[in-house]
Design a protein around this motif. Sequence first.
Motif, PDB file in Angstrom:
ATOM      1  N   HIS A  58       9.300  12.184  29.303  1.00 44.75           N
ATOM      2  CA  HIS A  58       8.468  12.471  30.483  1.00 44.75           C
ATOM      3  C   HIS A  58       8.350  13.973  30.673  1.00 44.75           C
ATOM      4  N   TYR A  59       7.174  14.399  31.139  1.00 47.68           N
ATOM      5  CA  TYR A  59       6.940  15.829  31.304  1.00 47.68           C
ATOM      6  C   TYR A  59       6.926  16.269  32.762  1.00 47.68           C
ATOM      7  N   ASP A  60       7.123  15.339  33.681  1.00 47.70           N
ATOM      8  CA  ASP A  60       7.276  15.767  35.071  1.00 47.70           C
ATOM      9  C   ASP A  60       8.718  16.245  35.294  1.00 47.70           C
ATOM     10  N   VAL A  61       8.886  17.110  36.272  1.00 47.27           N
ATOM     11  CA  VAL A  61      10.202  17.684  36.563  1.00 47.27           C
ATOM     12  C   VAL A  61      10.454  17.610  38.064  1.00 47.27           C
ATOM     13  N   ARG A  74      13.001  24.896  34.296  1.00 56.69           N
ATOM     14  CA  ARG A  74      12.999  23.500  34.703  1.00 56.69           C
ATOM     15  C   ARG A  74      12.273  22.654  33.666  1.00 56.69           C
ATOM     16  N   GLY A  75      12.981  21.652  33.172  1.00 62.58           N
ATOM     17  CA  GLY A  75      12.443  20.789  32.124  1.00 62.58           C
ATOM     18  C   GLY A  75      12.995  21.090  30.749  1.00 62.58           C
ATOM     19  N   ALA A  76      13.751  22.199  30.625  1.00 51.77           N
ATOM     20  CA  ALA A  76      14.297  22.554  29.316  1.00 51.77           C
ATOM     21  C   ALA A  76      15.176  21.442  28.757  1.00 51.77           C
ATOM     22  N   LEU A  77      15.889  20.741  29.641  1.00 52.36           N
ATOM     23  CA  LEU A  77      16.694  19.598  29.230  1.00 52.36           C
ATOM     24  C   LEU A  77      16.058  18.286  29.667  1.00 52.36           C
ATOM     25  N   ASP A  78      15.473  18.271  30.846  1.00 57.27           N
ATOM     26  CA  ASP A  78      15.009  17.039  31.466  1.00 57.27           C
ATOM     27  C   ASP A  78      13.548  17.168  31.866  1.00 57.27           C
ATOM     28  N   ASP A  79      12.556  16.843  31.000  1.00 56.05           N
ATOM     29  CA  ASP A  79      12.743  16.305  29.668  1.00 56.05           C
ATOM     30  C   ASP A  79      11.652  16.857  28.770  1.00 56.05           C
ATOM     31  N   LYS A  80      11.199  18.090  29.059  1.00 49.90           N
ATOM     32  CA  LYS A  80      10.122  18.642  28.239  1.00 49.90           C
ATOM     33  C   LYS A  80      10.607  18.945  26.821  1.00 49.90           C
ATOM     34  N   SER A  81      11.881  19.198  26.651  1.00 49.77           N
ATOM     35  CA  SER A  81      12.402  19.381  25.294  1.00 49.77           C
ATOM     36  C   SER A  81      12.218  18.110  24.482  1.00 49.77           C
TER      37      SER A  81
END
Length: 517
Positions: A144-147, A175-182
């Motif tokens: 998922h790309y929402d944060v 924000r998102g580097a781990l959850d979950d844009k990586s």
Amino acid sequence: MIFKGCKYRRYEAWYKFNLLKLILPMLKHTFKIVGLSVLVLLIVIVTRTLLHTPEAANLPETVDYSLDEDLLLAHLSESIQFQTISHENSQGVNAQDFANFQYWVSQTYSQLHQTLELKTFNDTMLYKWVGTDTTLKPILITGHYDVVPIIPGTESLWKQPPFSGTIHDGFVWGRGALDDKSGVIGILEAVNYLMARGHQPKRSIYLSFGHDEEIGGVKGAALVADYLEDTGVQLAWSLDEGSFLLDGFLPGVDKLVATINVAEKGMTTLQIVGKGVGGHSSMPPSQTAVGVLAEAITKLEENPIPGGLDGLTLAMFDTTSREMPFSYKMLFANRWLFSGLIEAVLAEDPAMNATLRTTTAPTMLSASVKTNVLPIEAIATVNFRVHPRDTLESIFEHVSEVVENDNVEVRPMVWDGFGLGKSASQVSSWESKGYISIEKSIKSIYGDVIVAPGLMLAASDSRHYGRVSDNAYRFNPFPLTRDQLTGFHGTNERIGADDFIRGVKVYIRLLEVGSSQ
């Protein structure tokens, strides 16, 4: 009289002497039996401990891929700069940020975007990479790309601006580097790599990138699952976000531990209501509604929902404990003797306790509307994360039994899109081809790591995808240290640059292996 007294004492001495002669051999025999029993027990304990060793290593061939690492890191950095924030109040969502991210994906991964079939469900993207054998059940790789938002007032605590995507000191920050844009970018990069080299999967692959996972996924992943179900698609297996390659989490274990989550907890929320007579605060009764509620909450925390080291939790610890130092290994190798001690120790650690049972967490309180008004009701909102062994009904019954009386009421809460809550997921197999494909892919890149089934304590979009998957797995192929944990939904979220690159390689290998079987 003197004579008789002497005679009595001689008789008493004779009696004691002969009694001692009788007892001593019995004591010696007893000591021998006890000593022998202790020795046998020690031999059994030590033998079982020595036999509690890892299964023979069956490492797959190590593979590597030549990647443009700077470009991959730049793409992750760029993705973080889109403020695709999910707010509880949908009116706070900036729709343009989501549209901009989708456009960026279409331009950055143009071959993928132009070649694969694409359907959108609100802002959730579903790509289909058609395989050469359409008789095979497809697989789903998703993220998922929402944060989540930045906690107000904490912006200055970030070492790098939270939406900068700064690459600094060996990390990609934001924000998102781990959850979950990586995870999302890792999947896109893997597919992009394979397509550029002409790879064609045998088994069709779906790629889903959710836009509202952080608020339940009801307008994204749920609709994707509905679509797959309506079109008769049953997935062989799916892979979503989940645990990581844990670094330094187990005592005395220096290997990375990859826990592939084969289930996730459910959730429900109850209100505990303490009742009182109300009135003016200048004339309070001996116990107010607040006092009644306080007693009820204390009872609830002192009587947690029963747990235990069994099923999935047992499988996880049975695997990982084989790599632990002798003292820890001894406990797990002899659960028949030390199970109570193991569970008591694990229960002291919040993360470990959460693997053992349904957790109880009072999170919100409300009572009077004014400082000098006694409340008629004082209400505590209590959140429960449901273990697969429990049901929503059994949790309600437990709580009612512990706290309910004439002055305390337990009320269920209705969640939008979830009824009275969400049961724990089904437990997927850790012997299936899907699990084995994930395990092999991890070891192909990282080498000798510990792989074990695990339980996801939070929630993911797999709560929806699980109903159209034979098996649903949850795992991110990136190493994670304890120091990085606070970044989840917190401050200074970051991922190691090298760790991200290795994770992309796992995704590449998984797409190769998983789509060829």
